[in-house]
Write an enzyme that holds these catalytic residues in place. Sequence first.
Site, PDB file in Angstrom:
ATOM      1  N   ASP A  10       0.853  -1.192   0.000  1.00 30.06           N
ATOM      2  CA  ASP A  10       0.000   0.000   0.000  1.00 30.06           C
ATOM      3  C   ASP A  10       0.884   1.235   0.000  1.00 30.06           C
ATOM      4  OD1 ASP A  10      -2.370   1.564   0.135  1.00 30.06           O
ATOM      5  OD2 ASP A  10      -2.124   1.783   2.290  1.00 30.06           O
ATOM      6  N   GLY A  43      -2.387   9.378  -4.422  1.00 25.71           N
ATOM      7  CA  GLY A  43      -3.495   9.906  -5.214  1.00 25.71           C
ATOM      8  C   GLY A  43      -3.183  11.085  -6.109  1.00 25.71           C
ATOM      9  N   CYS A  73      -4.268  -1.183  -2.239  1.00 26.59           N
ATOM     10  CA  CYS A  73      -4.297   0.258  -2.484  1.00 26.59           C
ATOM     11  C   CYS A  73      -5.121   0.480  -3.741  1.00 26.59           C
ATOM     12  CB  CYS A  73      -2.873   0.775  -2.672  1.00 26.59           C
ATOM     13  SG  CYS A  73      -2.749   2.493  -3.201  1.00 26.59           S
ATOM     14  N   ASN A  74      -6.203   1.231  -3.635  1.00 28.68           N
ATOM     15  CA  ASN A  74      -7.070   1.452  -4.789  1.00 28.68           C
ATOM     16  C   ASN A  74      -6.362   2.215  -5.902  1.00 28.68           C
ATOM     17  OD1 ASN A  74     -10.257   0.812  -4.186  1.00 28.68           O
ATOM     18  ND2 ASN A  74      -9.100   1.168  -2.319  1.00 28.68           N
ATOM     19  N   THR A  75      -5.560   3.213  -5.532  1.00 27.06           N
ATOM     20  CA  THR A  75      -4.857   4.006  -6.539  1.00 27.06           C
ATOM     21  C   THR A  75      -3.891   3.140  -7.328  1.00 27.06           C
ATOM     22  OG1 THR A  75      -5.012   5.961  -5.108  1.00 27.06           O
ATOM     23  CG2 THR A  75      -3.423   6.045  -6.903  1.00 27.06           C
ATOM     24  N   CYS A 183     -10.734   3.602  -1.063  1.00 25.86           N
ATOM     25  CA  CYS A 183      -9.341   3.770  -0.640  1.00 25.86           C
ATOM     26  C   CYS A 183      -9.206   2.982   0.648  1.00 25.86           C
ATOM     27  CB  CYS A 183      -9.011   5.247  -0.409  1.00 25.86           C
ATOM     28  SG  CYS A 183      -7.373   5.522   0.314  1.00 25.86           S
ATOM     29  N   HIS A 185      -7.451   3.368   3.093  1.00 25.23           N
ATOM     30  CA  HIS A 185      -7.322   4.207   4.292  1.00 25.23           C
ATOM     31  C   HIS A 185      -8.691   4.549   4.891  1.00 25.23           C
ATOM     32  CE1 HIS A 185      -3.261   4.947   2.730  1.00 25.23           C
ATOM     33  NE2 HIS A 185      -2.947   5.521   3.877  1.00 25.23           N
TER      34      HIS A 185
END
Length: 264
Positions: A10, A43, A73-75, A183, A185
């Site tokens: 991440d 991001g 981690c989505n990004t 995300c 987080h």
Amino acid sequence: MDSRPIGFLDSGVGGLTVVKEMFRQLPEEEVIFIGDQARAPYGPRPAQQIREFTWQMVNFLLTKNVKMIVIACNTATAVAWQEIKEKLDIPVLGVILPGASAAIKSTNLGKVGIIGTPMTVKSDAYRQKIQALSPNTAVVSLACPKFVPIVESNQMSSSLAKKVVYETLSPLVGKLDTLILGCTHYPLLRPIIQNVMGAEVKLIDSGAETVRDISVLLNYFEINHNWQNKHGGHHFYTTASPKGFKEIAEQWLSQEINVERIVL
């Protein structure tokens, strides 16, 4: 059976929300986690830079002989997952498709919201996945660039967090029945997000949904951990301060961990 660890990566501490869920669902598995806190958040960064940083973490995990990699981690998933998945000979999971699939199952009104980093929203990955699976589902996306710094600075319960979440999410209130926390987080801000959106809105934790896919792949490839083999234990790495990482991680995971600093 396969006693090698599963690698998680991440941009910072957010991926620990996925690890926490894996500890709950798959307690027999071992974890190698790397968080690139020194260069978080990802991001706002250019896609090529995110891709480069993600590959650096992947290559680090490969030196640890992992049997699977989870891009928690989505990004990084939006930018690099497809390329990494195609180039490695071990399973590689991202967090976007599991979250999109869960949102479709959840919504009754056909109105889904996505909150994420600027790059995740710009990539349009969630909307594309959702509408490919359910063309009639309406999707609205909102970038929340201030959320990750709040989590990385361990201010999840602060008045600042409440103010920022309220001001950021106000445009979405009353307009949807399902919201993807796009995300890893963001689950650390879940109580505040739920309070702002209202109890009737279902929050989808894409990381938690991903763990279900991890379990499926472990079974499919027959690489579940062998209980008879001695555990090597969990290992956590950060590119920033081990002390800061350890503080947030132990608070979130409810267990003591050892953290090492590395340079990528």
